[in-house]
Enzyme design. Structure first.
Site, PDB file in Angstrom:
ATOM      1  N   SER A 425       0.815  -1.217   0.000  1.00 61.22           N
ATOM      2  CA  SER A 425       0.000   0.000   0.000  1.00 61.22           C
ATOM      3  C   SER A 425       0.845   1.262   0.000  1.00 61.22           C
ATOM      4  O   SER A 425       0.311   2.358  -0.161  1.00 61.22           O
ATOM      5  CB  SER A 425      -0.930   0.005   1.215  1.00 61.22           C
ATOM      6  OG  SER A 425      -0.173  -0.092   2.412  1.00 61.22           O
ATOM      7  N   HIS A 446      -2.423  -2.917  -6.114  1.00 60.77           N
ATOM      8  CA  HIS A 446      -2.868  -2.450  -4.806  1.00 60.77           C
ATOM      9  C   HIS A 446      -4.393  -2.525  -4.685  1.00 60.77           C
ATOM     10  O   HIS A 446      -5.114  -1.766  -5.311  1.00 60.77           O
ATOM     11  CB  HIS A 446      -2.384  -1.008  -4.583  1.00 60.77           C
ATOM     12  CG  HIS A 446      -2.803  -0.432  -3.276  1.00 60.77           C
ATOM     13  ND1 HIS A 446      -3.062   0.916  -3.096  1.00 60.77           N
ATOM     14  CD2 HIS A 446      -3.023  -1.027  -2.073  1.00 60.77           C
ATOM     15  CE1 HIS A 446      -3.419   1.121  -1.842  1.00 60.77           C
ATOM     16  NE2 HIS A 446      -3.407  -0.038  -1.210  1.00 60.77           N
ATOM     17  N   ASN A 496      -3.500   6.318  -1.748  1.00 63.32           N
ATOM     18  CA  ASN A 496      -3.051   6.477  -0.367  1.00 63.32           C
ATOM     19  C   ASN A 496      -2.336   7.804  -0.141  1.00 63.32           C
ATOM     20  O   ASN A 496      -2.375   8.370   0.949  1.00 63.32           O
ATOM     21  CB  ASN A 496      -2.142   5.315   0.041  1.00 63.32           C
ATOM     22  CG  ASN A 496      -2.944   4.144   0.561  1.00 63.32           C
ATOM     23  OD1 ASN A 496      -4.157   4.223   0.695  1.00 63.32           O
ATOM     24  ND2 ASN A 496      -2.283   3.044   0.846  1.00 63.32           N
TER      25      ASN A 496
END
Length: 706
Positions: A425, A446, A496
């Site tokens: 991640s 991911h 992210n």
């Protein structure tokens, strides 16, 4: 010119109309078909030999997928929209008014305008095939059914079921449609046409009376009862949408008007509301998402895609189990799960079984279908049965040394063409590939948790990843039912990276004395599915603690986390997983109500106050996300604003009615966003410094979408 509707007259007096839009894989209704349909209906009316009519599709797995949404983009005024709905009402009324039985023979998707057409028929028969789905999903586009659906559906299935279907976009399978009263019968596909013809010949086309409980009769068959139903639906909708979506209240009003004042009044309300909704910015934004995802599914890669016959998943944890599950259930591919412990393997199998068993209990699949799918999953604690793997998805802990070992293991145990896809991640894929002898086969893949529900995956290519590896991995993700976006390698990738800055700003606001529940409530009201602090509890505070330092090291001081993580972890607070975080869990929590653990404030040495402006709170968190999204585009992390919007909406639940961060920035204006960022920079520091791209766009008056 090829016709869309073809008429076949049979010797027994039954006419069969087959709809088959030339050149398309699915049937959709379009305004330009109106003349052809009117001519066809006139021809049918003139023919006294016709005693019944059957409508069927010429497509393989689609009855009618709905109306062509693109025709709405051409509408500039309410009158433009009303002209389209008026046309539809006239055709459906003409069909409904035919003096002989009219039966819709449904196989495959029957959605939106397709179901409205079917409901204008006197009867409906559908197949028992898993591909047959019936529904009115217009709410997903910020619209309501505009072809009489708000009036005809409640008459067939009842007000409560109709509200549920239209307010959520829920689609019914054949069995569910039969039980609800939406169709008269369900048959195997092999006898669909024959059954529809027999039903038309029999003349027994009236809908079967629905069985109503006493409470159902009291609620739906009395004015007072209906008002209770509508009031409860409105409250439930507002709680879920926070008033950000205009379509649901208008759907409720259409059904209410029709129930209380009759169908004609209901159709007038439907036409009026539909025209209003088409011209809203919310519907425009939701339609762009629909077009973007449709476009992405059709995009072909540049290289020849390798065969995908078998997958391996490393790690039987929550993510590994989820990845293995969607590989078996969606991609229908054999998948071998490898873990160092038998417990991990048992957990992965149990996870997949639980997902499939839910479908059995809901009668979506049979027990034998569940067992056949489970047979695609095998397990091992050693590297056995992996040599022929086409792709290996690694889902182990966020530890670079461990991932290096995984790469070496796979290159030793699998074949020279096996793709190694890491579900990291935050760690740059290029760093993981440093341990590889064949770095061209190494890529990032991911997923987001929970894997079976979250539609997005990021496909991350480092500098040496081959185009064939990229395109094959994209194909693999699509087979799993995912929407993949290809992003450039870098810490945090795209999703992210923008999420962490948003979360860090929320933490800063919290430390300034904002109450947890007020902070979360403000962001939910803005349109996020959950608040940032609630999300941190769900993801795991320990996970957040690992990601932030990686991003700070790679991307700079704006990613420096306040010392919340250390204090929380030292106090044993990992969030939901440890039943201790910002919120109460387990026996301490009240059922059905999220409660803050008040002791968390003392941990930070703060006394929360009530005088924080929720709009400023939202603005601070959101502009950080927007600024970083623009920076990612400028750095080439994402290829386009479209990919950035889809990634944010499908990956972290950015409010869909805003169209994504880039469409939202266009709506706001780069100049206004830069002014806001500079204002916060002056009061809160350089983490708010606007990126170069936004400054340049503000100066030149440019937008991301022309």
């Amino acid at each position: 010119m090829e016709r869309t509707f073809n008429l076949e007259r049979r010797d027994d007096g039954i006419a069969v109309v087959t709809m088959d839009v030339p050149g398309d894989t699915m049937n959709t209704l379009r305004a330009e078909f109106a003349n052809e349909i009117s001519e066809l209906l006139s021809e049918i009316k003139r023919d006294n030999s016709i005693k019944g009519l059957v409508l069927i599709s010429g497509k393989k797995d689609s009855f009618i997928a709905g109306a062509d949404v693109k025709m709405l983009d051409a509408c500039k005024t309410k009158d433009d929209v009303t002209a389209i709905t008026k046309q539809g009402y006239e055709v459906f009324a003409e069909l409904e008014g035919l003096s002989f039985p009219v039966v819709a023979a449904i196989h495959g998707v029957c959605l939106g305008g397709g179901l409205e057409l079917a409901m204008a028929c006197h009867a409906r028969i559908c197949t028992d095939d898993a591909k047959t789905m019936l529904g009115l999903p217009e709410v997903m586009l910020g619209l309501l059914p505009g072809g009489g659906g708000t009036q005809r559906l409640p008459k067939l299935v009842g007000i409560t079921t109709a509200l549920d279907m239209m307010l959520t976009g829920k689609q019914l399978r054949g069995k569910q449609a039969l039980k609800a009263g939406l169709v008269n019968d369900m048959v195997p596909q092999s006898i669909l046409l024959e059954s529809a013809i027999n039903l038309a010949k029999s003349g027994k086309v009236a809908p079967k009376p629905r069985k109503k409980s006493l409470i159902n009769r009291l609620l739906e068959d009395t004015s007072m009862g209906r008002n209770i139903v509508f009031d409860q639906a409105a409250k439930k909708v507002h709680k879920k949408t926070q008033g950000n979506y205009p379509a649901p209240p208008k759907i409720i009003d259409c059904i209410k008007v029709g129930a209380n004042k009759g169908m004609q009044a209901g159709l007038e309300a439907e036409s009026r509301h539909f025209a209003d909704l088409v011209l809203t910015k919310e519907s425009a934004a939701l339609r762009t998402i629909f077009f973007a995802t449709t476009e992405m599914k059709k995009e072909a890669g540049e290289a020849e895609i390798r065969d995908l016959n078998k997958a391996v998943v490393l790690g039987g944890g929550l993510m590994g189990g989820g990845i293995a599950s969607v590989t078996a259930t969606k991609a229908k591919m054999p998948v071998r799960v490898k873990d160092i412990a038998e417990q991990g393997l048992s957990n992965a199998l149990a996870y997949a079984y639980k997902q499939l068993d839910k479908k059995v209990k809901r009668r979506h699949i049979t027990a034998s279908a569940r067992d056949n799918t489970m047979a695609l999953m095998t397990t091992t604690t050693e590297y056995r049965g992996v040599k022929d793997a086409d792709i290996v998805v690694e889902a182990v802990f966020e530890d670079l040394n461990l991932k290096h070992q995984m790469v070496k293991d796979i290159e030793r145990e699998c074949n020279e063409n096996t793709i190694f896809a890491s579900n990291t991640s935050s760690l740059p894929i290029g760093q993981i590939a440093e341990a590889a002898e064949r770095p061209e086969n190494v890529i990032g893949l991911h997923y987001f948790s929970p894997v079976e529900k979250m539609p997005l995956v990021e496909v991350i290519a480092h500098e040496k990843t081959s185009q064939q590896t990229i395109d094959t991995t994209v194909a693999f993700a699509r087979k799993q039912g995912k929407t993949p976006i290809v992003v450039k390698d870098g810490a945090g990738f795209y999703v992210n990276r923008i999420l962490v800055l948003y979360m860090l700003e929320a933490a800063q606001v919290l430390l300034e004395g904002q109450r947890v529940e007020h902070l979360d409530k403000a962001l939910v009201k803005f349109g996020f599915p959950v608040g940032p602090i609630n999300l941190l509890d769900e993801v795991g505070i320990d996970v957040g603690a690992k990601i932030s330092p990686i991003l700070e090291k790679e991307l700079g001081s704006r990613f420096k986390a306040p010392d919340v993580y250390e204090k929380l972890l030292a106090d044993g607070r990992k969030g939901r997983k440890s039943e201790k975080g910002f919120y109460l869990y387990g026996k301490q929590a009240k059922k059905g109500k999220k409660q803050v653990d008040e002791s968390v404030y003392a941990l930070f040495g703060i006394t929360p106050s009530h005088d924080h402006d929720p709009k400023k709170t939202v603005q601070r968190c959101v502009v950080q996300m927007l600024n970083e999204a623009a920076r990612c585009l400028d750095e080439g992390i994402i290829a386009s604003p479209r990919d950035g919007d889809i990634g944010a909406i499908f990956g972290i639940g950015f409010p869909p009615f805003l169209g994504g961060p880039f469409r939202y920035m266009d709506e706001m204006g780069a100049d206004k966003l830069v002014t806001l960022l500079k204002g916060y920079q002056a009061t809160h520091g350089d983490r708010f410094e606007p990126c170069e791209l936004l400054v340049k766009m503000a100066e030149e008056g440019k937008k991301f979408y022309s």
